[in-house]
Design a protein around this motif. Sequence first.
Motif, short mmCIF file in Angstrom:
data_model
loop_
_atom_site.label_atom_id
_atom_site.label_comp_id
_atom_site.label_asym_id
_atom_site.label_seq_id
_atom_site.Cartn_x
_atom_site.Cartn_y
_atom_site.Cartn_z
N SER A 325 0.75 -1.13 -0.02
CA SER A 325 -0.11 0.10 0.08
C SER A 325 0.89 1.19 -0.02
CB SER A 325 -0.90 -0.03 1.06
OG SER A 325 -0.18 -0.18 2.56
N GLU A 326 1.96 1.21 0.71
CA GLU A 326 2.87 2.24 0.61
C GLU A 326 3.26 2.63 -0.82
OE1 GLU A 326 5.12 5.57 1.93
OE2 GLU A 326 3.55 4.20 3.03
N GLU A 327 3.99 1.67 -1.66
CA GLU A 327 4.28 1.86 -3.03
C GLU A 327 3.06 2.43 -3.89
OE1 GLU A 327 7.31 -0.50 -5.89
OE2 GLU A 327 5.52 -1.52 -5.04
N PHE A 328 1.68 1.88 -3.54
CA PHE A 328 0.42 2.18 -4.35
C PHE A 328 0.30 3.73 -3.96
CE2 PHE A 328 -4.11 2.75 -4.62
CZ PHE A 328 -4.18 2.47 -5.88
N ARG A 329 0.61 4.18 -2.86
CA ARG A 329 0.41 5.75 -2.50
C ARG A 329 1.39 6.63 -3.05
NH1 ARG A 329 -1.25 3.59 2.65
NH2 ARG A 329 0.70 3.68 3.47
N LYS A 330 2.73 5.99 -3.15
CA LYS A 330 3.68 6.88 -3.74
C LYS A 330 3.51 7.10 -5.21
CE LYS A 330 7.69 5.37 -1.09
NZ LYS A 330 9.06 4.77 -0.95
N VAL A 331 2.83 6.08 -5.82
CA VAL A 331 2.55 6.24 -7.34
C VAL A 331 1.42 7.00 -7.46
CG1 VAL A 331 3.68 4.13 -8.03
CG2 VAL A 331 1.46 3.95 -7.58
N GLN A 332 0.19 6.91 -6.65
CA GLN A 332 -0.72 7.93 -6.65
C GLN A 332 -0.44 9.53 -6.53
OE1 GLN A 332 -3.28 6.13 -3.98
NE2 GLN A 332 -4.91 6.00 -5.14
N ARG A 333 0.69 9.57 -5.62
CA ARG A 333 0.90 10.96 -5.35
C ARG A 333 1.91 11.45 -6.49
NH1 ARG A 333 3.99 9.84 -1.46
NH2 ARG A 333 6.01 10.01 -2.08
N ARG A 334 2.83 10.84 -7.10
CA ARG A 334 3.54 10.97 -8.24
C ARG A 334 2.78 11.44 -9.63
NH1 ARG A 334 8.77 11.08 -7.56
NH2 ARG A 334 9.82 9.79 -6.16
N ARG A 335 1.71 10.64 -9.79
CA ARG A 335 0.65 10.72 -10.61
C ARG A 335 -0.08 12.02 -10.67
NH1 ARG A 335 -4.39 8.11 -11.77
NH2 ARG A 335 -4.68 8.68 -9.72
N ALA A 336 -0.60 12.43 -9.38
CA ALA A 336 -1.17 13.62 -9.19
C ALA A 336 -0.47 14.85 -9.38
CB ALA A 336 -1.77 13.70 -7.71
N GLU A 337 1.05 14.91 -9.02
CA GLU A 337 1.88 15.87 -9.27
C GLU A 337 2.22 16.11 -10.64
OE1 GLU A 337 5.29 14.40 -7.02
OE2 GLU A 337 4.43 15.22 -5.19
N ALA A 338 2.33 14.95 -11.38
CA ALA A 338 2.72 14.98 -12.96
C ALA A 338 1.27 15.69 -13.36
CB ALA A 338 2.82 13.61 -13.71
N GLU A 339 0.05 15.37 -12.93
CA GLU A 339 -0.98 15.99 -13.70
C GLU A 339 -1.32 17.28 -13.47
OE1 GLU A 339 -5.81 14.88 -13.73
OE2 GLU A 339 -4.44 13.83 -12.23
N GLU A 340 -0.65 17.90 -12.15
CA GLU A 340 -0.80 19.21 -11.93
C GLU A 340 0.16 19.90 -12.68
OE1 GLU A 340 -2.07 22.53 -10.05
OE2 GLU A 340 -2.84 20.68 -10.00
N MET A 341 1.48 19.71 -12.77
CA MET A 341 2.34 20.04 -13.51
C MET A 341 2.02 20.41 -14.76
SD MET A 341 6.14 18.89 -12.20
CE MET A 341 6.12 17.12 -12.58
N LEU A 342 1.33 19.64 -15.52
CA LEU A 342 1.01 19.55 -16.94
C LEU A 342 -0.27 20.57 -17.10
CD1 LEU A 342 1.20 16.07 -18.35
CD2 LEU A 342 2.67 17.67 -18.69
N ARG A 343 -1.00 20.52 -15.84
CA ARG A 343 -2.23 21.47 -16.02
C ARG A 343 -1.97 22.92 -15.76
NH1 ARG A 343 -4.72 19.66 -12.02
NH2 ARG A 343 -5.75 18.11 -12.95
N SER A 344 -1.06 23.16 -15.02
CA SER A 344 -0.52 24.61 -14.46
C SER A 344 0.52 25.21 -15.47
CB SER A 344 -0.05 24.70 -12.99
OG SER A 344 1.24 23.66 -13.01
N ARG A 345 1.20 24.05 -16.31
CA ARG A 345 2.34 24.83 -17.11
C ARG A 345 1.75 25.45 -18.42
NH1 ARG A 345 7.38 23.67 -18.17
NH2 ARG A 345 8.37 23.52 -20.15
#
Length: 398
Positions: A325-345
């Motif tokens: 579950s820890e690894e799963f939360r990490k990939v969720q967080r990284r996916r959200a950060e990538a989505e936010e970077m693409l949206r705000s760029r």
Amino acid sequence: AGTKLRRVASIAVASSVVGGGSPSTAYPTGVTVLCPGHLAFILVSANLEVTKHGFRRFGFATNGSVTAMHRTLELPAGCVDKIRWAHIGRLRAALRAELEVPEPKPADGAPWRTLAPALLGNSQVADLARALFEAVPTTDGGDEAFADPTFDPEPMQALKWTVDLEGAKTEGPDAFRPMADWEELKKRREELVKNGGRNLDEGGRKRDRERASTRSRVDGTDRPKSARQLLEAARGDDARRRRDEDRGRRRRAEELTSRTSRRDDVRKGATAAGREDRPRPATMSLYELFRTVSLRCCSAADDVERDRLMLALNTAVSHGGWSSSEEFRKVQRRRAEAEEMLRSRPRDAPREGGRTSMLECLKEMESRLASVVFREAAQPSRRGSAERLAVGDRGDRG
């Protein structure tokens, strides 16, 4: 706007000058910077001899500037004019008169080193010096002196149009020799302008050579015979100094270029070594591929690549088969950060580097996810578990 700044001339005196390691290097000590008005006191004690190259130690150019050897200075108003010239002449004459008076011997026969009599105690020198000081501008922050824009860049032209200051021949000591009065200087200026300037050839410089031959130090070198040779001789030290400075600048530029080239070679070698040491996508784990793609999401070239990237990240979150579950939360967080970077760029922002590495990892990740999705499609129970994880992920985001 567009006005060229004038070259400010600083006037200073030094108690002594020490030579350096090269003939063009000198180090003055005990330097005192003076106001332009103090130049009048320098003229009081000025030596009026002519150098071996024909330059006057002090003189007046026909445009009113003051010449000092091969330099020409434009002084502020009120420094040297008809009134101040009269003050300069009177003070210079008083100092010369003191030199002509013989020093009386002490009554008891004691040497002057122990008695130290007051030589100027009963003279007019102090009053005349005070009058000159009050007549010239000496206030701090006043008008500056400037390099003459006409004659200072052309020393030979300054020599051609310089008016001599020396007065009539007199008997007595050479120090503080009388200078010509203001009317005589005006006549010399008018004559110089009428004759088209001083003749700088051998015939015109005969009187200059005769006057220069009275110097106590004779070096025995041949005098320049042309204007070019005269200028080079007068600027010999300056020319050598400039050549040394240019040579030093070129040497420093070459050393800097060499160091930059070596640094670039080392950097290129390190880059090549880094590329060789960088793990190949085929040897990386799915989490490492996911991390590389998410961190370099801004290197995508267009919307097609960005949509492809986000589809791969969403698929990896849902069907990655993460071990904890820890690894799963990490990939969720990284996916959200990538989505936010693409949206705000901003859309016109320059593309970041690392696109090649990102595309390689993206291709490898898509290949692995395709096989995983295919296997899960054949195993309904695992697919349901993955769907529940995805639903939980969406619930967390909600």
